[in-house]
Design a protein around this motif. Structure first.
Motif, PDB file in Angstrom:
ATOM      1  N   ALA A  89       4.668   5.488   7.931  1.00 35.52           N
ATOM      2  CA  ALA A  89       3.739   5.125   6.838  1.00 35.52           C
ATOM      3  C   ALA A  89       3.770   5.766   5.530  1.00 35.52           C
ATOM      4  CB  ALA A  89       2.296   5.702   7.590  1.00 35.52           C
ATOM      5  N   THR A  90       4.873   6.595   5.161  1.00 43.15           N
ATOM      6  CA  THR A  90       5.050   7.144   3.955  1.00 43.15           C
ATOM      7  C   THR A  90       6.366   6.691   3.270  1.00 43.15           C
ATOM      8  OG1 THR A  90       3.860   9.062   4.813  1.00 43.15           O
ATOM      9  CG2 THR A  90       5.191   9.191   2.765  1.00 43.15           C
ATOM     10  N   LYS A 141       1.782   0.678   5.613  1.00 38.32           N
ATOM     11  CA  LYS A 141       1.221   1.584   4.233  1.00 38.32           C
ATOM     12  C   LYS A 141       2.486   1.259   3.266  1.00 38.32           C
ATOM     13  CE  LYS A 141      -1.309   4.987   4.572  1.00 38.32           C
ATOM     14  NZ  LYS A 141      -1.706   6.405   5.134  1.00 38.32           N
ATOM     15  N   ASP A 142       2.468   2.308   2.432  1.00 35.51           N
ATOM     16  CA  ASP A 142       3.522   2.136   1.154  1.00 35.51           C
ATOM     17  C   ASP A 142       4.965   2.162   1.731  1.00 35.51           C
ATOM     18  OD1 ASP A 142       1.961   1.751  -0.975  1.00 35.51           O
ATOM     19  OD2 ASP A 142       1.445   3.879  -1.134  1.00 35.51           O
ATOM     20  N   ALA A 143       5.109   2.699   2.879  1.00 35.85           N
ATOM     21  CA  ALA A 143       6.536   2.778   3.366  1.00 35.85           C
ATOM     22  C   ALA A 143       7.006   1.212   3.517  1.00 35.85           C
ATOM     23  CB  ALA A 143       6.573   3.300   4.845  1.00 35.85           C
ATOM     24  N   CYS A 176       5.294  -4.223   8.003  1.00 34.93           N
ATOM     25  CA  CYS A 176       3.993  -4.700   8.121  1.00 34.93           C
ATOM     26  C   CYS A 176       3.769  -5.780   7.397  1.00 34.93           C
ATOM     27  CB  CYS A 176       2.990  -3.639   8.213  1.00 34.93           C
ATOM     28  SG  CYS A 176       1.398  -4.086   8.578  1.00 34.93           S
ATOM     29  N   PRO A 177       3.381  -6.827   7.823  1.00 36.22           N
ATOM     30  CA  PRO A 177       2.848  -7.930   7.079  1.00 36.22           C
ATOM     31  C   PRO A 177       1.572  -7.837   6.113  1.00 36.22           C
ATOM     32  CG  PRO A 177       2.705  -8.927   9.061  1.00 36.22           C
ATOM     33  CD  PRO A 177       3.370  -7.518   9.204  1.00 36.22           C
ATOM     34  N   VAL A 178       0.536  -7.229   6.690  1.00 37.50           N
ATOM     35  CA  VAL A 178      -0.797  -6.817   6.221  1.00 37.50           C
ATOM     36  C   VAL A 178      -0.661  -6.004   4.911  1.00 37.50           C
ATOM     37  CG1 VAL A 178      -3.133  -5.775   6.606  1.00 37.50           C
ATOM     38  CG2 VAL A 178      -1.943  -7.517   8.362  1.00 37.50           C
ATOM     39  N   CYS A 179       0.386  -4.914   5.575  1.00 40.05           N
ATOM     40  CA  CYS A 179       0.796  -3.894   4.319  1.00 40.05           C
ATOM     41  C   CYS A 179       1.418  -4.385   3.096  1.00 40.05           C
ATOM     42  CB  CYS A 179       1.211  -2.765   4.835  1.00 40.05           C
ATOM     43  SG  CYS A 179       0.566  -2.094   6.196  1.00 40.05           S
ATOM     44  N   LEU A 180       2.329  -5.488   3.428  1.00 44.56           N
ATOM     45  CA  LEU A 180       2.914  -6.139   2.261  1.00 44.56           C
ATOM     46  C   LEU A 180       1.885  -7.124   1.395  1.00 44.56           C
ATOM     47  CD1 LEU A 180       6.094  -7.629   3.944  1.00 44.56           C
ATOM     48  CD2 LEU A 180       6.306  -5.934   2.162  1.00 44.56           C
ATOM     49  N   LEU A 228       3.034  -7.764  -2.164  1.00 52.72           N
ATOM     50  CA  LEU A 228       4.446  -7.799  -1.849  1.00 52.72           C
ATOM     51  C   LEU A 228       4.691  -8.660  -1.065  1.00 52.72           C
ATOM     52  CD1 LEU A 228       5.118  -4.039  -2.105  1.00 52.72           C
ATOM     53  CD2 LEU A 228       5.308  -5.511  -3.939  1.00 52.72           C
ATOM     54  N   GLY A 229       3.819  -9.720  -0.397  1.00 54.66           N
ATOM     55  CA  GLY A 229       4.124 -10.828   0.411  1.00 54.66           C
ATOM     56  C   GLY A 229       5.075 -11.730   0.205  1.00 54.66           C
TER      57      GLY A 229
END
Length: 120
Positions: A10-11, A42-44, A81-85, A90-91
């Protein structure tokens, strides 16, 4: 002993040593013949973009580019993770070759019932 290893990272590069440790664990598991997925959240998720996972983050540590190459050459899979992108705009970003965009449902389907899980 489980033949699959799932590493939730996650980092991102805001804590390069955590990225380093996650990929050291991942490459060690590959060397033991395990199937390995690093699922970034997350940002990872930025680690799956060209030019992001670079540099030496601590004295005496291997370059992150080399670890990523060893991980990929050893058969490791990097999932984003698509939600995080999407939440980071960044999608539609270009990803590294072979990187997969996969959410929680595909991650759990892959993991099944007998997977060793690490979280960083």
């Amino acid at each position: 002993m489980a033949d699959k290893v799932l590493i939730n990272l996650a980092t991102g590069m805001e804590d390069g040593e955590r990225v380093l440790v996650a990929f050291l664990v991942a490459t060690a598991a590959l060397e033991q013949g395990k199937e390995v997925v690093v699922w970034t959240t997350k940002d990872a998720v930025r680690l799956g973009l060209p030019g992001e996972m670079q540099g030496v983050v601590c004295d005496g540590c291997p370059p992150l580019e080399r670890l990523l190459s060893q991980f990929r050459d050893g058969g490791g899979e990097l999932w984003l993770c698509p939600v995080c992108l999407n939440s980071r705009g960044l999608g539609d970003a270009e990803t590294l070759e072979g990187v997969k965009v996969a959410g929680a449902t595909p991650m759990w389907e892959w993991a099944g019932a007998d997977t060793t899980v690490f979280s960083y």
